[in-house]
Design an enzyme around this catalytic site. Structure first.
Site, PDB file in Angstrom:
ATOM      1  N   ASP A   1       0.858  -1.175   0.000  1.00  0.00           N
ATOM      2  CA  ASP A   1       0.000   0.000   0.000  1.00  0.00           C
ATOM      3  C   ASP A   1       0.896   1.227   0.000  1.00  0.00           C
ATOM      4  O   ASP A   1       2.126   1.113  -0.145  1.00  0.00           O
ATOM      5  CB  ASP A   1      -0.987  -0.031   1.178  1.00  0.00           C
ATOM      6  N   HIS A   2       0.299   2.382   0.168  1.00  0.00           N
ATOM      7  CA  HIS A   2       1.063   3.631   0.140  1.00  0.00           C
ATOM      8  C   HIS A   2       2.141   3.688   1.222  1.00  0.00           C
ATOM      9  O   HIS A   2       3.211   4.230   0.992  1.00  0.00           O
ATOM     10  CB  HIS A   2       0.106   4.825   0.280  1.00  0.00           C
ATOM     11  N   CYS A  44       3.117  -2.874   4.085  1.00  0.00           N
ATOM     12  CA  CYS A  44       2.282  -1.719   4.398  1.00  0.00           C
ATOM     13  C   CYS A  44       3.043  -0.911   5.442  1.00  0.00           C
ATOM     14  O   CYS A  44       4.220  -1.174   5.684  1.00  0.00           O
ATOM     15  CB  CYS A  44       0.880  -2.122   4.852  1.00  0.00           C
ATOM     16  N   GLY A  45       2.411   0.048   6.067  1.00  0.00           N
ATOM     17  CA  GLY A  45       3.122   0.895   7.021  1.00  0.00           C
ATOM     18  C   GLY A  45       3.762   0.120   8.145  1.00  0.00           C
ATOM     19  O   GLY A  45       4.942   0.303   8.457  1.00  0.00           O
ATOM     20  N   THR A  46       3.000  -0.779   8.755  1.00  0.00           N
ATOM     21  CA  THR A  46       3.530  -1.587   9.863  1.00  0.00           C
ATOM     22  C   THR A  46       3.720  -3.054   9.484  1.00  0.00           C
ATOM     23  O   THR A  46       4.405  -3.791  10.178  1.00  0.00           O
ATOM     24  CB  THR A  46       2.588  -1.556  11.073  1.00  0.00           C
ATOM     25  N   GLY A  47       3.062  -3.483   8.425  1.00  0.00           N
ATOM     26  CA  GLY A  47       3.056  -4.896   8.048  1.00  0.00           C
ATOM     27  C   GLY A  47       1.942  -5.669   8.720  1.00  0.00           C
ATOM     28  O   GLY A  47       1.663  -6.810   8.353  1.00  0.00           O
ATOM     29  N   ILE A  48       1.281  -5.055   9.678  1.00  0.00           N
ATOM     30  CA  ILE A  48       0.259  -5.763  10.460  1.00  0.00           C
ATOM     31  C   ILE A  48      -1.013  -5.976   9.650  1.00  0.00           C
ATOM     32  O   ILE A  48      -1.476  -7.111   9.479  1.00  0.00           O
ATOM     33  CB  ILE A  48      -0.033  -5.016  11.773  1.00  0.00           C
ATOM     34  N   GLY A  49      -1.601  -4.909   9.169  1.00  0.00           N
ATOM     35  CA  GLY A  49      -2.874  -5.029   8.452  1.00  0.00           C
ATOM     36  C   GLY A  49      -2.787  -5.901   7.223  1.00  0.00           C
ATOM     37  O   GLY A  49      -3.670  -6.735   6.963  1.00  0.00           O
ATOM     38  N   HIS A  86      10.375 -23.440   9.926  1.00  0.00           N
ATOM     39  CA  HIS A  86       9.379 -24.095  10.780  1.00  0.00           C
ATOM     40  C   HIS A  86       7.949 -23.974  10.274  1.00  0.00           C
ATOM     41  O   HIS A  86       7.150 -24.882  10.492  1.00  0.00           O
ATOM     42  CB  HIS A  86       9.441 -23.525  12.196  1.00  0.00           C
ATOM     43  N   ARG A 142       7.584 -32.818  12.587  1.00  0.00           N
ATOM     44  CA  ARG A 142       6.883 -32.041  13.616  1.00  0.00           C
ATOM     45  C   ARG A 142       6.399 -30.705  13.069  1.00  0.00           C
ATOM     46  O   ARG A 142       5.321 -30.232  13.416  1.00  0.00           O
ATOM     47  CB  ARG A 142       7.764 -31.847  14.854  1.00  0.00           C
ATOM     48  N   HIS A 143       7.180 -30.098  12.186  1.00  0.00           N
ATOM     49  CA  HIS A 143       6.760 -28.823  11.591  1.00  0.00           C
ATOM     50  C   HIS A 143       5.652 -29.031  10.565  1.00  0.00           C
ATOM     51  O   HIS A 143       4.709 -28.243  10.506  1.00  0.00           O
ATOM     52  CB  HIS A 143       7.954 -28.094  10.990  1.00  0.00           C
TER      53      HIS A 143
END
Length: 145
Positions: free
Chosen positions: A7-8, A64-69, A97, A132-133
């Site tokens: 995004d921007h 994005c700005g934080t990568g969270i959204g 993993h 396991r992974h």
């Protein structure tokens, strides 16, 4: 092939990532956005996720700005394992993993030098294939039987 989307808030950092990919001769498809004017990140997260699920691309990078959204949006799509990474150790571990298929970055969180190191680590690190992974990935993607 690597799917790219931002995004921007991630546009400037994505230009750095594209320059790095060009220098390495790595193929990518850029799904936008095309400037630093305000846009809605879910549009680009979905485009990248579907390019991976459709088999057009093997991995993706979202910024994005934080990568969270953008990572939350991508992870709502079954079969996508997007990992928000702020250092190279996280990038390595999520590939080893979790077999993450999308790297998410925060354009306002990490600088270009660190971001390129994270991208390099993410792209070079294979999934370990350990039972396991693989079992845990199966549990992530399926409700307990």
């Amino acid at each position: 092939m690597i799917a790219l989307g931002c995004d921007h808030g991630g546009f400037d950092l994505m230009q750095e990532v594209k320059q790095y990919l060009d220098q390495k001769g790595l193929e990518y498809e850029d799904f936008g956005c095309l400037s630093n004017q305000s846009v809605d990140y879910p549009i680009y997260a979905r485009k990248v996720a579907h390019a991976i699920l459709d088999g057009r691309c093997d991995k993706g990078i979202l910024i994005c700005g934080t990568g969270i959204g953008i990572s939350i949006t991508a992870n709502k799509i079954p079969g996508i394992r997007a990992a928000l990474c702020t250092d190279s150790f996280c990038a390595e571990m999520t590939r080893l993993h979790n077999d993450a298929n999308i790297l998410a970055l925060g354009g306002r969180v990490v600088g270009p030098g660190l971001a390129i190191d994270i991208v390099d680590t993410f792209l070079k690190t294979p999934f370990s294939g350990d039972e396991r992974h693989a079992r845990r990935i199966h549990l992530m993607e399926n409700e307990e039987e």
